[in-house]
Design a protein around this motif. Structure first.
Motif, short mmCIF file in Angstrom:
data_model
loop_
_atom_site.label_atom_id
_atom_site.label_comp_id
_atom_site.label_asym_id
_atom_site.label_seq_id
_atom_site.Cartn_x
_atom_site.Cartn_y
_atom_site.Cartn_z
N PHE A 1 10.78 -9.95 -4.70
CA PHE A 1 9.71 -9.26 -3.99
C PHE A 1 8.74 -10.31 -3.48
N LEU A 2 7.91 -9.94 -2.50
CA LEU A 2 6.85 -10.81 -2.00
C LEU A 2 5.54 -10.03 -2.01
N LEU A 3 4.53 -10.61 -2.61
CA LEU A 3 3.20 -10.05 -2.56
C LEU A 3 2.28 -11.12 -1.99
N PHE A 4 1.73 -10.85 -0.82
CA PHE A 4 0.81 -11.79 -0.19
C PHE A 4 -0.62 -11.43 -0.58
N VAL A 5 -1.41 -12.43 -0.94
CA VAL A 5 -2.79 -12.25 -1.34
C VAL A 5 -3.67 -13.11 -0.44
N GLY A 6 -4.70 -12.50 0.17
CA GLY A 6 -5.55 -13.29 1.05
C GLY A 6 -6.81 -12.58 1.50
N SER A 7 -7.59 -13.29 2.27
CA SER A 7 -8.83 -12.75 2.83
C SER A 7 -8.52 -12.07 4.17
N ALA A 8 -9.48 -11.28 4.63
CA ALA A 8 -9.31 -10.59 5.91
C ALA A 8 -10.67 -10.32 6.54
N GLY A 9 -10.63 -10.17 7.84
CA GLY A 9 -11.81 -9.75 8.59
C GLY A 9 -11.68 -8.28 8.93
N SER A 10 -12.80 -7.57 8.95
CA SER A 10 -12.81 -6.13 9.22
C SER A 10 -13.15 -5.87 10.67
N TYR A 11 -12.41 -4.94 11.28
CA TYR A 11 -12.72 -4.50 12.64
C TYR A 11 -13.86 -3.48 12.65
N GLY A 12 -14.36 -3.10 11.48
CA GLY A 12 -15.56 -2.26 11.46
C GLY A 12 -15.65 -1.25 10.34
N ASP A 13 -14.53 -0.65 9.94
CA ASP A 13 -14.60 0.39 8.91
C ASP A 13 -14.61 -0.18 7.49
N LYS B 1 -15.55 -2.57 4.52
CA LYS B 1 -16.80 -3.27 4.23
C LYS B 1 -16.53 -4.60 3.52
N ILE B 2 -17.54 -5.48 3.54
CA ILE B 2 -17.44 -6.78 2.88
C ILE B 2 -17.10 -6.55 1.41
N PHE B 3 -16.12 -7.29 0.92
CA PHE B 3 -15.61 -7.28 -0.45
C PHE B 3 -14.75 -6.05 -0.78
N ASP B 4 -14.46 -5.18 0.19
CA ASP B 4 -13.48 -4.13 -0.04
C ASP B 4 -12.13 -4.78 -0.32
N GLY C 1 4.47 -6.63 0.26
CA GLY C 1 3.19 -6.01 0.53
C GLY C 1 2.09 -7.06 0.50
N GLY C 2 0.89 -6.61 0.72
CA GLY C 2 -0.24 -7.53 0.72
C GLY C 2 -1.48 -6.92 0.11
N VAL C 3 -2.33 -7.78 -0.43
CA VAL C 3 -3.62 -7.38 -0.98
C VAL C 3 -4.66 -8.30 -0.34
N PHE C 4 -5.71 -7.70 0.20
CA PHE C 4 -6.71 -8.45 0.96
C PHE C 4 -8.11 -8.10 0.49
N CYS C 5 -8.99 -9.08 0.58
CA CYS C 5 -10.41 -8.84 0.33
C CYS C 5 -11.15 -9.17 1.62
N ILE C 6 -12.01 -8.27 2.04
CA ILE C 6 -12.76 -8.44 3.29
C ILE C 6 -13.87 -9.47 3.07
N THR C 7 -13.87 -10.50 3.91
CA THR C 7 -14.90 -11.55 3.84
C THR C 7 -15.91 -11.46 4.97
N ASN C 8 -15.54 -10.79 6.06
CA ASN C 8 -16.40 -10.80 7.24
C ASN C 8 -16.02 -9.67 8.18
N PHE C 9 -16.92 -9.39 9.11
CA PHE C 9 -16.61 -8.51 10.23
C PHE C 9 -16.17 -9.42 11.39
#
Length: 179
Positions: A39-51, A53-56, A138-146
């Motif tokens: 299996f592959l699980l990608f873990v990383g940060s992401a930017g939000s297009y608006g909905d 929120k930071i640290f979601d 699959g992937g798991v992301f934490c929002i760092t920015n808009f």
């Protein structure tokens, strides 16, 4: 196997694959050819297009590769630019991938209308390689920015805390995430 981008986005429980679409595709393909993971699980940060929120924390199995030019009808692609490993009826938040970080909030709001919520540079490559090698992923992301003019400064300000939150989330849900 748990993987991440690399450079300044590493985790003690994840194997770095490279930054951006190309490095990730090359390194992950090499890995799959010589030692195919179950299996592959990608873990990383992401930017939000608006909905989002930071640290979601966002979990997804669906990615797209849509460039900003597409949103303005000044570019097209003959490629299939959406990939999903989701086999359930649960709707995923689509993660868009590009080798560029978006900084124009006016343009990126259009992604929301297409059902795309966040961006991460590597995830589309991860899912395309997983699809090619028939590996659940699959992937798991934490929002760092808009995705606005402050994207880079906010990413830098929030990156360390996002990595801590991701680590806690993945370690607490490791069995469910890798099943």
């Amino acid at each position: 196997m748990i993987i991440c981008a690399g450079n300044n986005e590493t985790f003690d429980f994840a194997q770095p694959m490279g930054v951006g679409l190309i490095e990730t595709a090359m390194n992950l393909t090499r890995l799959c050819l010589f030692d195919k993971p179950e299996f592959l699980l990608f873990v990383g940060s992401a930017g939000s297009y608006g909905d989002a929120k930071i640290f979601d924390i966002i979990e997804s199995k669906t990615a797209s590769n849509i460039e900003l030019g597409f949103l303005d009808n000044c570019a097209y692609t003959p490629l299939d630019n959406v990939v999903s490993t989701n086999t359930t009826s649960k709707k995923d938040m689509v993660v868009n991938s590009s080798n560029y970080i978006s900084t124009c909030q006016e343009k990126t709001k259009k992604f929301l209308g297409l059902g795309i919520g966040i961006e991460n540079m590597e995830f589309f490559s991860v899912l395309k390689i997983a699809e090619e090698f028939n590996i659940p992923a699959g992937g798991v992301f934490c929002i760092t920015n808009f995705t606005d003019e402050n994207a880079h400064a906010d990413f830098l300000k929030n990156h360390e805390k996002a990595k801590e939150l991701l680590s806690l989330h993945v370690k607490s849900r490791i069995k469910e995430l890798t099943a």
